[in-house]
Design a protein around this motif. Structure first.
Motif, PDB file in Angstrom:
ATOM      1  N   PRO A 279       0.840  -1.206   0.000  1.00 25.19           N
ATOM      2  CA  PRO A 279       0.000   0.000   0.000  1.00 25.19           C
ATOM      3  C   PRO A 279       0.873   1.253   0.000  1.00 25.19           C
ATOM      4  O   PRO A 279       1.941   1.283   0.621  1.00 25.19           O
ATOM      5  CB  PRO A 279      -0.796  -0.115   1.303  1.00 25.19           C
ATOM      6  N   LEU A 280       0.418   2.283  -0.678  1.00 22.40           N
ATOM      7  CA  LEU A 280       1.187   3.521  -0.754  1.00 22.40           C
ATOM      8  C   LEU A 280       1.411   4.131   0.630  1.00 22.40           C
ATOM      9  O   LEU A 280       2.473   4.685   0.903  1.00 22.40           O
ATOM     10  CB  LEU A 280       0.484   4.521  -1.673  1.00 22.40           C
ATOM     11  N   GLU A 281       0.412   4.020   1.492  1.00 26.94           N
ATOM     12  CA  GLU A 281       0.551   4.598   2.831  1.00 26.94           C
ATOM     13  C   GLU A 281       1.692   3.920   3.586  1.00 26.94           C
ATOM     14  O   GLU A 281       2.477   4.586   4.267  1.00 26.94           O
ATOM     15  CB  GLU A 281      -0.756   4.432   3.602  1.00 26.94           C
ATOM     16  N   GLY A 288       9.920   7.634   5.459  1.00 28.92           N
ATOM     17  CA  GLY A 288      10.023   8.885   6.193  1.00 28.92           C
ATOM     18  C   GLY A 288       9.003   9.952   5.893  1.00 28.92           C
ATOM     19  O   GLY A 288       9.053  11.030   6.495  1.00 28.92           O
ATOM     20  N   PHE A 289       8.049   9.684   4.981  1.00 33.65           N
ATOM     21  CA  PHE A 289       6.980  10.654   4.746  1.00 33.65           C
ATOM     22  C   PHE A 289       5.903  10.484   5.805  1.00 33.65           C
ATOM     23  O   PHE A 289       5.631   9.366   6.261  1.00 33.65           O
ATOM     24  CB  PHE A 289       6.367  10.471   3.355  1.00 33.65           C
ATOM     25  N   SER A 290       5.264  11.579   6.180  1.00 38.66           N
ATOM     26  CA  SER A 290       4.249  11.492   7.230  1.00 38.66           C
ATOM     27  C   SER A 290       3.015  10.743   6.762  1.00 38.66           C
ATOM     28  O   SER A 290       2.339  10.094   7.556  1.00 38.66           O
ATOM     29  CB  SER A 290       3.861  12.903   7.706  1.00 38.66           C
ATOM     30  N   LEU A 297       2.970  14.640  -3.137  1.00 44.67           N
ATOM     31  CA  LEU A 297       3.444  15.984  -3.466  1.00 44.67           C
ATOM     32  C   LEU A 297       4.934  15.975  -3.803  1.00 44.67           C
ATOM     33  O   LEU A 297       5.370  16.660  -4.740  1.00 44.67           O
ATOM     34  CB  LEU A 297       3.167  16.933  -2.293  1.00 44.67           C
ATOM     35  N   SER A 298       5.698  15.206  -3.064  1.00 45.58           N
ATOM     36  CA  SER A 298       7.134  15.122  -3.329  1.00 45.58           C
ATOM     37  C   SER A 298       7.399  14.466  -4.687  1.00 45.58           C
ATOM     38  O   SER A 298       8.298  14.887  -5.422  1.00 45.58           O
ATOM     39  CB  SER A 298       7.839  14.338  -2.214  1.00 45.58           C
TER      40      SER A 298
END
Length: 316
Positions: A279-281, A288-290, A297-298
């Motif tokens: 899963p992307l989450e 390290g992404f919230s 966005l990154s």
């Protein structure tokens, strides 16, 4: 692991092979065997047996190749593979591959697999320098010259030289788990590990600052992407104040710490997104992404595409 469950890993070397293509991966398996006795039985073979000379002028002793059910067969090519693959190499691979659980190549060894038809309708990689020529010569193969290594239905291919170590670590992790693979990487003093889809020519490879402080920070960031990496922490690692660190980092790299951290995170996430199994989450948090929205966005900033688009394109 009992001797009965020992995995046989064979390296098939061809005349004028690249020494590190073989020795890097071979050493990784050897160290894994030392950490887990009886895990692997290693063999170095050639079609006729005897000493085979590498491009470095160093000859390696080989045994005569046999047709048996190896667990893993590495095919190690060299400069001659670029100009045509001998019929006896093709015949051997076609005969033995159906009984092998995993077939792998390092660098231009992929040309040999392609000539034998093992890469037909599969995604594969080779050294970036030879990727376009391989695609032109073997249009039935989906050549991806950006990746460190690929796996498609049991056929593993990797880019040149040190990428063979990354491939070997991935196979060891698949066999024996992450802890063993990580221990092997530490013994070899390499990162554990560059992901397969990481670009061979990352835009960040040019970041080779003269400052030992900044090199130390970059190494820390690469090894701790899943941790919070505020500028205060990075400045502490560099033993500088935040203001001094910001100036020193910009002067050494031409960019900001935040942009470098973002780029490294998206490059770590990219192959897992393209793989399509997580899963992307989950991927977002592990690098390290919230959350997945922040990662999206990154990706738009860095690649001009969303993770969803990259995943969809990888399935085509």
């Amino acid at each position: 692991m009992s001797p009965a469950s020992t995995r046989s890993v064979a390296f098939l070397v061809t005349p004028a092979f690249v020494l590190l293509d073989m020795s890097g991966a071979l050493e990784a398996f050897h160290l894994a065997h030392r950490l887990r006795p009886d895990s692997y039985r290693l063999r170095v073979m050639s079609l006729d047996g005897g000493p085979i000379e590498s491009t470095a002028g160093v000859a390696v002793a080989t045994e005569r190749a046999t047709q048996e059910s190896f667990d893993t067969l590495f095919v190690i090519g060299g400069e001659r593979s670029l100009y045509g693959v001998p019929s006896d190499q093709i015949a051997y691979l076609r005969a033995v591959a159906p009984g092998v659980r995993r077939v792998a190549s390092v660098c231009v060894g992929a040309y040999i697999l392609a000539a034998a038809g093992l890469l037909d309708d599969r995604r594969a990689t080779t050294h970036w320098m030879w990727a376009k020529e391989m695609q032109d010569r073997y249009p039935q193969v989906r050549v991806d010259g950006d990746r460190i290594f690929t796996c498609d239905e049991g056929i593993w291919t990797s880019a040149g030289v040190t990428a063979g170590i990354d491939l070997a670590l991935a196979l060891i992790e698949d066999d024996l788990g992450k802890d063993v693979a990580r221990s092997v990487a530490r013994l070899m003093v390499v990162y554990h590990r560059r992901a397969g889809g990481q670009m061979q020519f990352s835009s960040l490879l040019k970041l080779d600052p003269d400052s030992d402080r900044i090199r130390r920070v970059l190494s820390y960031v690469r090894e701790h992407l899943d941790d919070p990496l505020p500028v205060e922490k990075l400045a502490e690692i560099a033993h500088l104040s935040v203001r001094q660190f910001g100036r020193a980092f910009s002067q050494a790299t031409g960019t900001t710490p935040a942009k470098v951290v973002e780029r490294l995170r998206v490059e770590a996430a990219r192959p897992r997104i393209q793989d399509g199994r997580e899963p992307l989450e989950s991927i977002a948090r592990s690098v390290g992404f919230s959350d997945a929205d922040r990662m999206r966005l990154s990706f738009r900033r860095v690649f001009g595409q969303t993770p969803q688009t990259l995943r969809r394109d990888a399935r085509i």
